[in-house]
Design a protein around this motif. Sequence first.
Motif, PDB file in Angstrom:
ATOM      1  N   GLN A   1       2.138  -6.893   2.667  1.00 54.86           N
ATOM      2  CA  GLN A   1       2.574  -7.032   1.271  1.00 54.86           C
ATOM      3  C   GLN A   1       2.761  -8.496   0.898  1.00 54.86           C
ATOM      4  O   GLN A   1       2.394  -8.917  -0.197  1.00 54.86           O
ATOM      5  N   LEU A   2       3.327  -9.263   1.813  1.00 57.03           N
ATOM      6  CA  LEU A   2       3.561 -10.681   1.563  1.00 57.03           C
ATOM      7  C   LEU A   2       2.239 -11.434   1.379  1.00 57.03           C
ATOM      8  O   LEU A   2       2.067 -12.187   0.419  1.00 57.03           O
ATOM      9  N   VAL A   3       1.306 -11.210   2.294  1.00 55.59           N
ATOM     10  CA  VAL A   3       0.013 -11.895   2.221  1.00 55.59           C
ATOM     11  C   VAL A   3      -0.761 -11.452   0.975  1.00 55.59           C
ATOM     12  O   VAL A   3      -1.354 -12.276   0.275  1.00 55.59           O
ATOM     13  N   PHE A   4      -0.744 -10.159   0.681  1.00 59.76           N
ATOM     14  CA  PHE A   4      -1.409  -9.645  -0.521  1.00 59.76           C
ATOM     15  C   PHE A   4      -0.806 -10.292  -1.771  1.00 59.76           C
ATOM     16  O   PHE A   4      -1.523 -10.783  -2.642  1.00 59.76           O
ATOM     17  N   GLY A   5       0.514 -10.322  -1.843  1.00 57.75           N
ATOM     18  CA  GLY A   5       1.197 -10.923  -2.998  1.00 57.75           C
ATOM     19  C   GLY A   5       0.868 -12.397  -3.166  1.00 57.75           C
ATOM     20  O   GLY A   5       0.651 -12.877  -4.284  1.00 57.75           O
ATOM     21  N   MET A   6       0.821 -13.125  -2.059  1.00 54.84           N
ATOM     22  CA  MET A   6       0.477 -14.545  -2.132  1.00 54.84           C
ATOM     23  C   MET A   6      -0.960 -14.738  -2.615  1.00 54.84           C
ATOM     24  O   MET A   6      -1.248 -15.620  -3.422  1.00 54.84           O
ATOM     25  N   ALA A   7      -1.870 -13.905  -2.127  1.00 55.65           N
ATOM     26  CA  ALA A   7      -3.267 -13.996  -2.551  1.00 55.65           C
ATOM     27  C   ALA A   7      -3.394 -13.673  -4.038  1.00 55.65           C
ATOM     28  O   ALA A   7      -4.101 -14.368  -4.771  1.00 55.65           O
ATOM     29  N   VAL A   8      -2.696 -12.636  -4.484  1.00 54.48           N
ATOM     30  CA  VAL A   8      -2.731 -12.265  -5.906  1.00 54.48           C
ATOM     31  C   VAL A   8      -2.215 -13.417  -6.755  1.00 54.48           C
ATOM     32  O   VAL A   8      -2.843 -13.812  -7.748  1.00 54.48           O
ATOM     33  N   ASP A   9      -1.074 -13.974  -6.372  1.00 55.71           N
ATOM     34  CA  ASP A   9      -0.479 -15.073  -7.150  1.00 55.71           C
ATOM     35  C   ASP A   9      -1.415 -16.272  -7.245  1.00 55.71           C
ATOM     36  O   ASP A   9      -1.534 -16.890  -8.300  1.00 55.71           O
ATOM     37  N   SER A  10      -2.078 -16.609  -6.153  1.00 54.23           N
ATOM     38  CA  SER A  10      -2.932 -17.795  -6.157  1.00 54.23           C
ATOM     39  C   SER A  10      -4.254 -17.564  -6.882  1.00 54.23           C
ATOM     40  O   SER A  10      -4.803 -18.491  -7.471  1.00 54.23           O
ATOM     41  N   VAL A  11      -4.779 -16.343  -6.875  1.00 54.23           N
ATOM     42  CA  VAL A  11      -6.090 -16.065  -7.466  1.00 54.23           C
ATOM     43  C   VAL A  11      -5.996 -15.675  -8.940  1.00 54.23           C
ATOM     44  O   VAL A  11      -6.870 -16.040  -9.731  1.00 54.23           O
ATOM     45  N   CYS A  12      -4.954 -14.964  -9.322  1.00 51.60           N
ATOM     46  CA  CYS A  12      -4.877 -14.476 -10.705  1.00 51.60           C
ATOM     47  C   CYS A  12      -4.786 -15.601 -11.724  1.00 51.60           C
ATOM     48  O   CYS A  12      -5.141 -15.415 -12.886  1.00 51.60           O
ATOM     49  N   ALA A  13      -4.345 -16.767 -11.319  1.00 45.15           N
ATOM     50  CA  ALA A  13      -4.269 -17.909 -12.241  1.00 45.15           C
ATOM     51  C   ALA A  13      -5.643 -18.517 -12.513  1.00 45.15           C
ATOM     52  O   ALA A  13      -5.811 -19.257 -13.476  1.00 45.15           O
ATOM     53  N   LEU A  14      -6.622 -18.198 -11.674  1.00 44.31           N
ATOM     54  CA  LEU A  14      -7.970 -18.743 -11.852  1.00 44.31           C
ATOM     55  C   LEU A  14      -8.667 -18.067 -13.030  1.00 44.31           C
ATOM     56  O   LEU A  14      -8.484 -16.879 -13.260  1.00 44.31           O
TER      57      LEU A  14
ATOM     58  N   ILE B   1      -7.908  -2.561  -2.489  1.00 45.40           N
ATOM     59  CA  ILE B   1      -8.229  -3.323  -1.281  1.00 45.40           C
ATOM     60  C   ILE B   1      -7.477  -2.685  -0.117  1.00 45.40           C
ATOM     61  O   ILE B   1      -6.255  -2.557  -0.167  1.00 45.40           O
ATOM     62  N   ARG B   2      -8.204  -2.296   0.927  1.00 51.15           N
ATOM     63  CA  ARG B   2      -7.586  -1.645   2.088  1.00 51.15           C
ATOM     64  C   ARG B   2      -7.237  -2.671   3.151  1.00 51.15           C
ATOM     65  O   ARG B   2      -7.953  -3.634   3.391  1.00 51.15           O
ATOM     66  N   TYR B   3      -6.097  -2.382   3.819  1.00 48.57           N
ATOM     67  CA  TYR B   3      -5.621  -3.211   4.922  1.00 48.57           C
ATOM     68  C   TYR B   3      -5.446  -2.334   6.157  1.00 48.57           C
ATOM     69  O   TYR B   3      -5.199  -1.131   6.032  1.00 48.57           O
ATOM     70  N   PRO B   4      -5.529  -2.923   7.353  1.00 51.30           N
ATOM     71  CA  PRO B   4      -5.426  -2.137   8.584  1.00 51.30           C
ATOM     72  C   PRO B   4      -4.089  -1.421   8.746  1.00 51.30           C
ATOM     73  O   PRO B   4      -3.991  -0.481   9.510  1.00 51.30           O
ATOM     74  N   SER B   5      -3.081  -1.844   8.031  1.00 49.83           N
ATOM     75  CA  SER B   5      -1.732  -1.295   8.192  1.00 49.83           C
ATOM     76  C   SER B   5      -1.511   0.000   7.411  1.00 49.83           C
ATOM     77  O   SER B   5      -0.376   0.355   7.123  1.00 49.83           O
ATOM     78  N   ASN B   6      -2.594   0.726   7.062  1.00 47.60           N
ATOM     79  CA  ASN B   6      -2.494   1.954   6.270  1.00 47.60           C
ATOM     80  C   ASN B   6      -1.902   1.675   4.888  1.00 47.60           C
ATOM     81  O   ASN B   6      -1.234   2.515   4.304  1.00 47.60           O
ATOM     82  N   GLN B   7      -2.098   0.481   4.394  1.00 49.69           N
ATOM     83  CA  GLN B   7      -1.650   0.124   3.063  1.00 49.69           C
ATOM     84  C   GLN B   7      -2.867  -0.284   2.234  1.00 49.69           C
ATOM     85  O   GLN B   7      -3.860  -0.780   2.768  1.00 49.69           O
ATOM     86  N   THR B   8      -2.736  -0.061   0.930  1.00 51.10           N
ATOM     87  CA  THR B   8      -3.812  -0.399   0.009  1.00 51.10           C
ATOM     88  C   THR B   8      -3.227  -1.201  -1.140  1.00 51.10           C
ATOM     89  O   THR B   8      -2.258  -0.778  -1.781  1.00 51.10           O
ATOM     90  N   GLY B   9      -3.812  -2.349  -1.393  1.00 55.19           N
ATOM     91  CA  GLY B   9      -3.434  -3.162  -2.540  1.00 55.19           C
ATOM     92  C   GLY B   9      -4.215  -2.685  -3.753  1.00 55.19           C
ATOM     93  O   GLY B   9      -5.418  -2.463  -3.680  1.00 55.19           O
TER      94      GLY B   9
ATOM     95  N   VAL C   1       0.288   0.408  -2.136  1.00 55.30           N
ATOM     96  CA  VAL C   1       0.571   1.821  -1.907  1.00 55.30           C
ATOM     97  C   VAL C   1       0.253   2.160  -0.460  1.00 55.30           C
ATOM     98  O   VAL C   1      -0.485   1.446   0.212  1.00 55.30           O
ATOM     99  N   ASN C   2       0.803   3.289  -0.004  1.00 59.30           N
ATOM    100  CA  ASN C   2       0.573   3.694   1.384  1.00 59.30           C
ATOM    101  C   ASN C   2      -0.352   4.907   1.428  1.00 59.30           C
ATOM    102  O   ASN C   2      -0.961   5.276   0.424  1.00 59.30           O
ATOM    103  N   GLY C   3      -0.451   5.525   2.554  1.00 59.46           N
ATOM    104  CA  GLY C   3      -1.363   6.638   2.778  1.00 59.46           C
ATOM    105  C   GLY C   3      -1.145   7.849   1.901  1.00 59.46           C
ATOM    106  O   GLY C   3      -2.039   8.694   1.797  1.00 59.46           O
ATOM    107  N   THR C   4       0.008   7.957   1.257  1.00 60.77           N
ATOM    108  CA  THR C   4       0.246   9.118   0.395  1.00 60.77           C
ATOM    109  C   THR C   4      -0.710   9.143  -0.800  1.00 60.77           C
ATOM    110  O   THR C   4      -0.873  10.181  -1.428  1.00 60.77           O
TER     111      THR C   4
END
Length: 128
Positions: A5-18, A55-63, A79-82
Amino acid sequence: MSWTQLVFGMAVDSVCALSIPFAEKVAEIAHRSQGVVLFNLRVDGDMELQRVAAIRYPSNQTGVLVLDKQGLATSNCMVNGTFSSFIAPLEDWNTLPLATQARTSIAGPTSLFIGALRNAGYLPRGRH
Protein backbone atom coordinates in the motif's frame (compact mmCIF):
# COMPACT_ATOMS: atom_id res chain seq x y z
CA MET A 1 -0.59 0.08 6.18
CA SER A 2 1.24 -2.65 4.28
CA TRP A 3 4.45 -2.20 2.33
CA THR A 4 2.50 -2.72 -0.91
CA GLN A 5 0.00 0.00 0.00
CA LEU A 6 2.83 2.38 0.86
CA VAL A 7 4.72 1.77 -2.39
CA PHE A 8 1.50 1.96 -4.45
CA GLY A 9 0.54 5.24 -2.75
CA MET A 10 3.96 6.74 -3.35
CA ALA A 11 3.86 5.75 -7.02
CA VAL A 12 0.36 7.20 -7.42
CA ASP A 13 1.39 10.48 -5.76
CA SER A 14 4.47 10.88 -7.94
CA VAL A 15 2.82 9.92 -11.26
CA CYS A 16 -0.61 11.55 -10.98
CA ALA A 17 0.97 15.02 -11.01
CA LEU A 18 2.43 14.33 -14.47
CA SER A 19 0.48 15.65 -17.45
CA ILE A 20 0.34 12.38 -19.37
CA PRO A 21 -2.68 10.33 -20.48
CA PHE A 22 -4.40 8.05 -17.94
CA ALA A 23 -3.17 4.87 -19.68
CA GLU A 24 0.43 6.06 -19.38
CA LYS A 25 -0.10 6.95 -15.72
CA VAL A 26 -1.42 3.45 -15.02
CA ALA A 27 1.56 1.84 -16.77
CA GLU A 28 4.05 4.08 -14.98
CA ILE A 29 2.45 3.46 -11.56
CA ALA A 30 2.62 -0.30 -12.20
CA HIS A 31 6.26 0.00 -13.25
CA ARG A 32 7.31 2.12 -10.25
CA SER A 33 5.46 -0.08 -7.77
CA GLN A 34 6.42 -3.41 -9.38
CA GLY A 35 2.84 -4.42 -10.13
CA VAL A 36 1.16 -5.86 -13.22
CA VAL A 37 -1.61 -3.99 -15.05
CA LEU A 38 -4.69 -6.22 -15.17
CA PHE A 39 -6.91 -3.89 -17.15
CA ASN A 40 -7.53 -0.28 -18.11
CA LEU A 41 -11.14 0.19 -19.21
CA ARG A 42 -13.58 2.86 -20.25
CA VAL A 43 -16.54 3.17 -17.88
CA ASP A 44 -19.73 3.66 -19.89
CA GLY A 45 -22.92 4.91 -18.30
CA ASP A 46 -21.45 6.25 -15.06
CA MET A 47 -22.12 9.88 -14.16
CA GLU A 48 -18.80 10.39 -12.30
CA LEU A 49 -16.19 8.09 -13.82
CA GLN A 50 -14.75 7.62 -17.29
CA ARG A 51 -11.92 5.09 -16.70
CA VAL A 52 -10.98 2.34 -14.26
CA ALA A 53 -7.74 0.38 -14.08
CA ALA A 54 -6.32 -2.29 -11.79
CA ILE A 55 -2.77 -3.27 -10.89
CA ARG A 56 -2.05 -6.62 -9.21
CA TYR A 57 0.61 -7.18 -6.58
CA PRO A 58 2.04 -10.47 -5.26
CA SER A 59 0.58 -9.78 -1.81
CA ASN A 60 -2.99 -10.67 -2.95
CA GLN A 61 -3.72 -6.95 -3.17
CA THR A 62 -4.89 -4.96 -6.16
CA GLY A 63 -4.42 -1.24 -6.68
CA VAL A 64 -7.39 0.42 -8.35
CA LEU A 65 -7.26 3.75 -10.17
CA VAL A 66 -10.28 5.66 -11.44
CA LEU A 67 -10.42 8.80 -13.57
CA ASP A 68 -13.28 11.23 -13.07
CA LYS A 69 -15.65 12.20 -15.89
CA GLN A 70 -13.87 15.52 -16.49
CA GLY A 71 -10.49 13.79 -16.76
CA LEU A 72 -9.05 15.98 -14.01
CA ALA A 73 -8.90 13.82 -10.90
CA THR A 74 -7.51 10.33 -10.43
CA SER A 75 -8.63 8.48 -7.30
CA ASN A 76 -7.11 5.28 -5.98
CA CYS A 77 -7.62 2.53 -3.46
CA MET A 78 -6.15 -0.84 -2.58
CA VAL A 79 -8.46 -3.87 -2.43
CA ASN A 80 -7.85 -7.46 -1.38
CA GLY A 81 -8.93 -10.85 -2.68
CA THR A 82 -12.57 -10.30 -1.73
CA PHE A 83 -12.91 -8.33 -4.98
CA SER A 84 -11.45 -11.12 -7.15
CA SER A 85 -14.86 -12.24 -8.43
CA PHE A 86 -15.45 -8.70 -9.74
CA ILE A 87 -11.92 -8.33 -11.15
CA ALA A 88 -11.65 -11.73 -12.90
CA PRO A 89 -14.12 -11.05 -15.76
CA LEU A 90 -12.46 -7.68 -16.45
CA GLU A 91 -9.01 -9.24 -16.44
CA ASP A 92 -10.21 -12.07 -18.70
CA TRP A 93 -11.76 -9.61 -21.18
CA ASN A 94 -8.51 -7.66 -21.27
CA THR A 95 -6.62 -10.78 -22.46
CA LEU A 96 -8.94 -11.32 -25.45
CA PRO A 97 -7.80 -10.35 -28.96
CA LEU A 98 -8.91 -6.83 -29.94
CA ALA A 99 -11.46 -8.11 -32.47
CA THR A 100 -13.10 -10.23 -29.77
CA GLN A 101 -13.02 -7.34 -27.27
CA ALA A 102 -14.83 -5.18 -29.81
CA ARG A 103 -17.64 -7.76 -30.06
CA THR A 104 -17.84 -8.43 -26.32
CA SER A 105 -19.46 -5.89 -23.99
CA ILE A 106 -17.74 -5.41 -20.65
CA ALA A 107 -20.19 -2.76 -19.44
CA GLY A 108 -22.05 -5.07 -17.02
CA PRO A 109 -19.00 -6.46 -15.20
CA THR A 110 -17.44 -2.97 -15.13
CA SER A 111 -20.59 -1.54 -13.51
CA LEU A 112 -20.63 -4.37 -10.96
CA PHE A 113 -16.99 -3.70 -10.03
CA ILE A 114 -17.60 0.06 -9.68
CA GLY A 115 -20.73 -0.69 -7.62
CA ALA A 116 -18.80 -3.05 -5.35
CA LEU A 117 -16.12 -0.39 -4.81
CA ARG A 118 -18.81 2.17 -3.95
CA ASN A 119 -20.65 -0.24 -1.62
CA ALA A 120 -17.39 -0.97 0.22
CA GLY A 121 -16.74 2.77 0.66
CA TYR A 122 -13.73 2.97 -1.67
CA LEU A 123 -15.50 5.35 -4.04
CA PRO A 124 -18.07 7.99 -3.18
CA ARG A 125 -21.64 7.17 -4.05
CA GLY A 126 -22.66 9.51 -6.77
CA ARG A 127 -25.50 10.27 -9.12
CA HIS A 128 -25.91 7.27 -11.42
